[in-house]
Design a protein around this motif. Structure first.
Motif, PDB file in Angstrom:
ATOM      1  N   GLY A  16       0.157   0.265  -5.183  1.00 18.18           N
ATOM      2  CA  GLY A  16      -0.696   1.358  -5.634  1.00 18.18           C
ATOM      3  C   GLY A  16      -1.798   1.627  -4.622  1.00 18.18           C
ATOM      4  N   VAL A  18      -2.106   3.552  -2.059  1.00 15.94           N
ATOM      5  CA  VAL A  18      -1.866   3.744  -0.624  1.00 15.94           C
ATOM      6  C   VAL A  18      -1.946   5.216  -0.216  1.00 15.94           C
ATOM      7  CG1 VAL A  18      -0.477   1.649  -0.353  1.00 15.94           C
ATOM      8  CG2 VAL A  18       0.653   3.800  -0.923  1.00 15.94           C
ATOM      9  N   GLY A  19      -2.014   6.119  -1.204  1.00 17.97           N
ATOM     10  CA  GLY A  19      -2.184   7.534  -0.884  1.00 17.97           C
ATOM     11  C   GLY A  19      -1.032   8.444  -1.296  1.00 17.97           C
ATOM     12  N   THR A  22      -2.415  11.748  -2.725  1.00 18.19           N
ATOM     13  CA  THR A  22      -3.036  12.497  -1.632  1.00 18.19           C
ATOM     14  C   THR A  22      -1.963  13.120  -0.739  1.00 18.19           C
ATOM     15  OG1 THR A  22      -4.866  10.917  -1.691  1.00 18.19           O
ATOM     16  CG2 THR A  22      -4.704  12.310   0.268  1.00 18.19           C
ATOM     17  N   PRO A 212      -4.525   9.339   9.970  1.00 21.09           N
ATOM     18  CA  PRO A 212      -5.799   8.627  10.119  1.00 21.09           C
ATOM     19  C   PRO A 212      -6.602   8.569   8.816  1.00 21.09           C
ATOM     20  CG  PRO A 212      -5.965  10.844  11.023  1.00 21.09           C
ATOM     21  CD  PRO A 212      -4.528  10.653  10.606  1.00 21.09           C
ATOM     22  N   ALA A 214      -9.599   9.538   6.476  1.00 16.16           N
ATOM     23  CA  ALA A 214     -10.433  10.726   6.320  1.00 16.16           C
ATOM     24  C   ALA A 214     -11.900  10.305   6.397  1.00 16.16           C
ATOM     25  CB  ALA A 214     -10.162  11.375   4.979  1.00 16.16           C
ATOM     26  N   LEU A 232      -6.837  15.679   9.748  1.00 15.62           N
ATOM     27  CA  LEU A 232      -5.790  15.490   8.743  1.00 15.62           C
ATOM     28  C   LEU A 232      -5.083  16.797   8.384  1.00 15.62           C
ATOM     29  CD1 LEU A 232      -7.435  12.637   6.790  1.00 15.62           C
ATOM     30  CD2 LEU A 232      -4.995  12.692   7.357  1.00 15.62           C
TER      31      LEU A 232
END
Ligand SMILES: Nc1ncnc2c1ncn2[C@@H]1O[C@H](COP(=O)(O)OP(=O)(O)OP(=O)(O)O)[C@@H](O)[C@H]1O
Ligand SMILES: [Mg+2]
Length: 250
Positions: A16, A18-19, A22, A212, A214, A232
């Motif tokens: 969980g 880790v993005g 997003t 990368p 943010a 990004l």
């Protein structure tokens, strides 16, 4: 079961945080900047976060017993979060998970989509199994961080995809490094190095991106949507082109 139109891509991970959400949102937005019609299904039953990340306050409406999904930022969105009142927790029983996925596929008026991204919960639990079963055509992108432990856990998600014959499009290594503002050539590998490469090698799939960290705003928050003129934003444009090229008709 009725097929969703367009390419279905599940955004998964072992661990969980880790993005995944997003990545789901920003890849969806970048694909829509390529003039694609993009839907997002938030299947994170317990930890749904897409409505809040997209600042959605409205709810889906119904029409002839079908559900009209919510439009936001040019995306078409369904979330398990729309199914609960306020922010109350849901107690799901096994079969309900499958029902929810079925509901999102059969009863929602998606219209013609080019891509539907599935924001998956972490791990390889019931939801992943149900998804594999009900959306057999779904392909998969696995998100990991550079840390060895994270990519090791992510390998399990990959193994499951392979066992269930779901094509893995590739790996995204998120939070790969930090560059100070306006100094993109300088890279600091805060969480180690090589997890993405290692995982890609093990699963014999491409490493699609190394994204990368943010830079947080003045309030110390990382925004859920990466704005124009940020590294990004550019990276997601490249990623979307790469993903879209995988489906180009030759
Ligand atoms: N590249 C990045 N740089 C900095 N912060 C990031 C980056 N990607 C994601 N985050 C932040 O990390 C946190 C976790 O991200 P996110 O919610 O997308 O992960 P997730 O894998 O969906 O988590 P969960 O497993 O809980 O669903 C969020 O606060 C998000 O803003
Ligand atoms: Mg999430």
């Amino acid at each position: 079961m009725e097929m969703l139109s367009g390419q279905v891509i599940a955004i998964t991970s072992g661990k969980g945080g880790v993005g995944k959400s997003t990545v789901s949102i920003n890849l969806a937005l970048a694909l829509s900047r390529l003039n694609k019609k993009v839907g997002i299904i938030d299947l994170d039953i317990y930890g749904f976060s897409i409505p809040k990340m997209l600042s959605i306050t409205s709810r889906p409406k119904t029409f002839n017993e079908k559900i009209i999904p919510v439009s936001s930022h040019g995306l078409t969105v369904m979330s398990t979060g729309f199914m609960v009142r306020e922010n109350s927790p849901i107690v799901w029983r096994g079969p309900m998970l499958g029902k929810m996925i079925e509901h999102f596929i059969q009863d929602v008026l998606w219209g013609k989509m080019d891509y539907i991204l599935l924001d998956m919960p972490p791990g390889t639990g019931d939801v992943a199994l149900d998804m594999h079963h009900m959306i057999p055509q779904s392909k998969e992108i696995i998100v990991t961080t550079p840390h060895d432990a994270a990519s090791h856990v992510a390998e399990r998600a990959g193994t499951m995809a392979k066992q269930t014959n779901h094509e893995i499009l590739g790996i995204i290594e998120n939070m790969s490094y930090f560059s100070p503002p306006n100094r993109e050539d300088e890279k600091y590998f805060l969480f180690g190095k090589g997890g993405g490469e290692k995982l890609a090698q093990k699963l014999e799939t491409p490493l699609l991106a190394k994204l990368p960290m943010a830079i947080p705003n003045e309030d110390g928050e990382v925004s859920s949507i990466f704005e124009e003129n940020t590294p990004l934003f550019e990276q997601y444009n490249l990623l979307a082109k790469k993903v879209d090229a995988m489906f180009a008709i030759v």
